[in-house]
Design a protein around this motif. Structure first.
Motif, PDB file in Angstrom:
ATOM      1  N   MET A   1     -44.008  22.185  84.832  1.00 59.44           N
ATOM      2  CA  MET A   1     -43.074  21.333  85.547  1.00 59.44           C
ATOM      3  C   MET A   1     -41.941  20.901  84.617  1.00 59.44           C
ATOM      4  SD  MET A   1     -43.559  19.426  88.557  1.00 59.44           S
ATOM      5  CE  MET A   1     -42.610  18.309  89.382  1.00 59.44           C
ATOM      6  N   PHE A   2     -42.353  20.578  83.373  1.00 58.06           N
ATOM      7  CA  PHE A   2     -41.348  20.150  82.417  1.00 58.06           C
ATOM      8  C   PHE A   2     -40.339  21.266  82.154  1.00 58.06           C
ATOM      9  CE2 PHE A   2     -40.080  19.414  77.938  1.00 58.06           C
ATOM     10  CZ  PHE A   2     -39.319  18.293  78.174  1.00 58.06           C
ATOM     11  N   THR A   3     -40.765  22.492  82.112  1.00 59.40           N
ATOM     12  CA  THR A   3     -39.892  23.633  81.883  1.00 59.40           C
ATOM     13  C   THR A   3     -38.977  23.862  83.078  1.00 59.40           C
ATOM     14  OG1 THR A   3     -41.673  24.622  80.612  1.00 59.40           O
ATOM     15  CG2 THR A   3     -39.879  26.050  81.233  1.00 59.40           C
ATOM     16  N   ARG A   6     -36.148  21.429  82.914  1.00 62.94           N
ATOM     17  CA  ARG A   6     -35.194  21.845  81.879  1.00 62.94           C
ATOM     18  C   ARG A   6     -34.328  23.001  82.365  1.00 62.94           C
ATOM     19  NH1 ARG A   6     -37.979  21.974  75.982  1.00 62.94           N
ATOM     20  NH2 ARG A   6     -36.969  20.070  75.292  1.00 62.94           N
ATOM     21  N   THR A   7     -34.925  23.924  83.069  1.00 58.96           N
ATOM     22  CA  THR A   7     -34.191  25.077  83.585  1.00 58.96           C
ATOM     23  C   THR A   7     -33.146  24.631  84.598  1.00 58.96           C
ATOM     24  OG1 THR A   7     -36.146  26.453  83.275  1.00 58.96           O
ATOM     25  CG2 THR A   7     -34.419  27.315  84.711  1.00 58.96           C
ATOM     26  N   ILE A   8     -33.525  23.744  85.489  1.00 59.25           N
ATOM     27  CA  ILE A   8     -32.582  23.232  86.489  1.00 59.25           C
ATOM     28  C   ILE A   8     -31.460  22.461  85.806  1.00 59.25           C
ATOM     29  CG2 ILE A   8     -32.312  21.609  88.416  1.00 59.25           C
ATOM     30  CD1 ILE A   8     -35.114  22.489  89.329  1.00 59.25           C
ATOM     31  N   PHE A   9     -31.798  21.627  84.814  1.00 56.68           N
ATOM     32  CA  PHE A   9     -30.786  20.862  84.091  1.00 56.68           C
ATOM     33  C   PHE A   9     -29.815  21.803  83.364  1.00 56.68           C
ATOM     34  CE2 PHE A   9     -29.353  18.782  80.158  1.00 56.68           C
ATOM     35  CZ  PHE A   9     -28.616  17.740  80.719  1.00 56.68           C
TER      36      PHE A   9
END
Length: 177
Positions: A1-3, A6-9
């Motif tokens: 989820m954390f990744t 980060r990808t969306i950001f």
């Protein structure tokens, strides 16, 4: 989820940077315009006569030009043809009552000059000299019995012609006149 966050950001930041770069670029079309070129197209005439050029014309001179340039569309003596009538004694009584002509509708004589110079003749706008436009304006005003048959129109006399419908308009921005 954390990744995923980060990808969306990262994608959002990249999209914003790309959009900003695209906005900053121009298509590099055309060339800068100088004041002289702008002045050639800045031909507006205000109701008080501001912007009227040098020159003059009489109804008699205008009658000759009218016969050559205008009669085919506006008819004999401006009484109407394929294009609208310019001359009429018909009164209008309300927004939809009667044909609007220069005498019964137009509020300023300077507007006649402005329109003729800008848009007439229909097939060749802006082809008339200032003297020809003054003469045509004088002819139309004289045919409508708003000036005498031998009155010359120029930058001083044209704004002084009191049009019959002048006071029947609500001026939205009077400070601009």
């Amino acid at each position: 989820m954390f990744t995923r966050k980060r990808t969306i950001f990262a994608a959002t930041v990249l999209l914003a940077m790309t959009a900003a770069a695209a906005i900053a670029e121009t298509p590099n079309l055309g060339k800068p315009i100088d004041e002289a070129a702008i002045a050639a197209w800045d031909i507006s005439i205000l109701p008080d006569g501001t912007g009227l050029p040098k020159g003059s014309g009489t109804p008699a001179q205008g009658a000759v030009i009218y016969a050559q340039q205008c009669v085919a569309c506006h008819g004999d003596n401006g009484r109407g043809g394929a294009a609208a009538a310019l001359v009429s004694d018909q009164k209008i009584a309300g927004i939809n009552a009667g044909q609007k002509t220069i005498k019964n509708f137009w509020p300023y004589a300077t507007t006649i000059f402005d329109f003729i110079r800008r848009a007439m003749p229909f097939t060749s706008p802006r082809s008339l000299s200032d003297d020809e436009v003054y003469a045509l304006t004088a002819y139309i005003l004289a045919e409508n019995k708003l000036i005498g048959a031998d009155e010359a129109m120029d930058a001083q006399s044209l704004p002084k012609v009191k049009m019959p419908n002048r006071d029947n308009f609500i001026i939205r921005f009077p400070d601009r006149i």
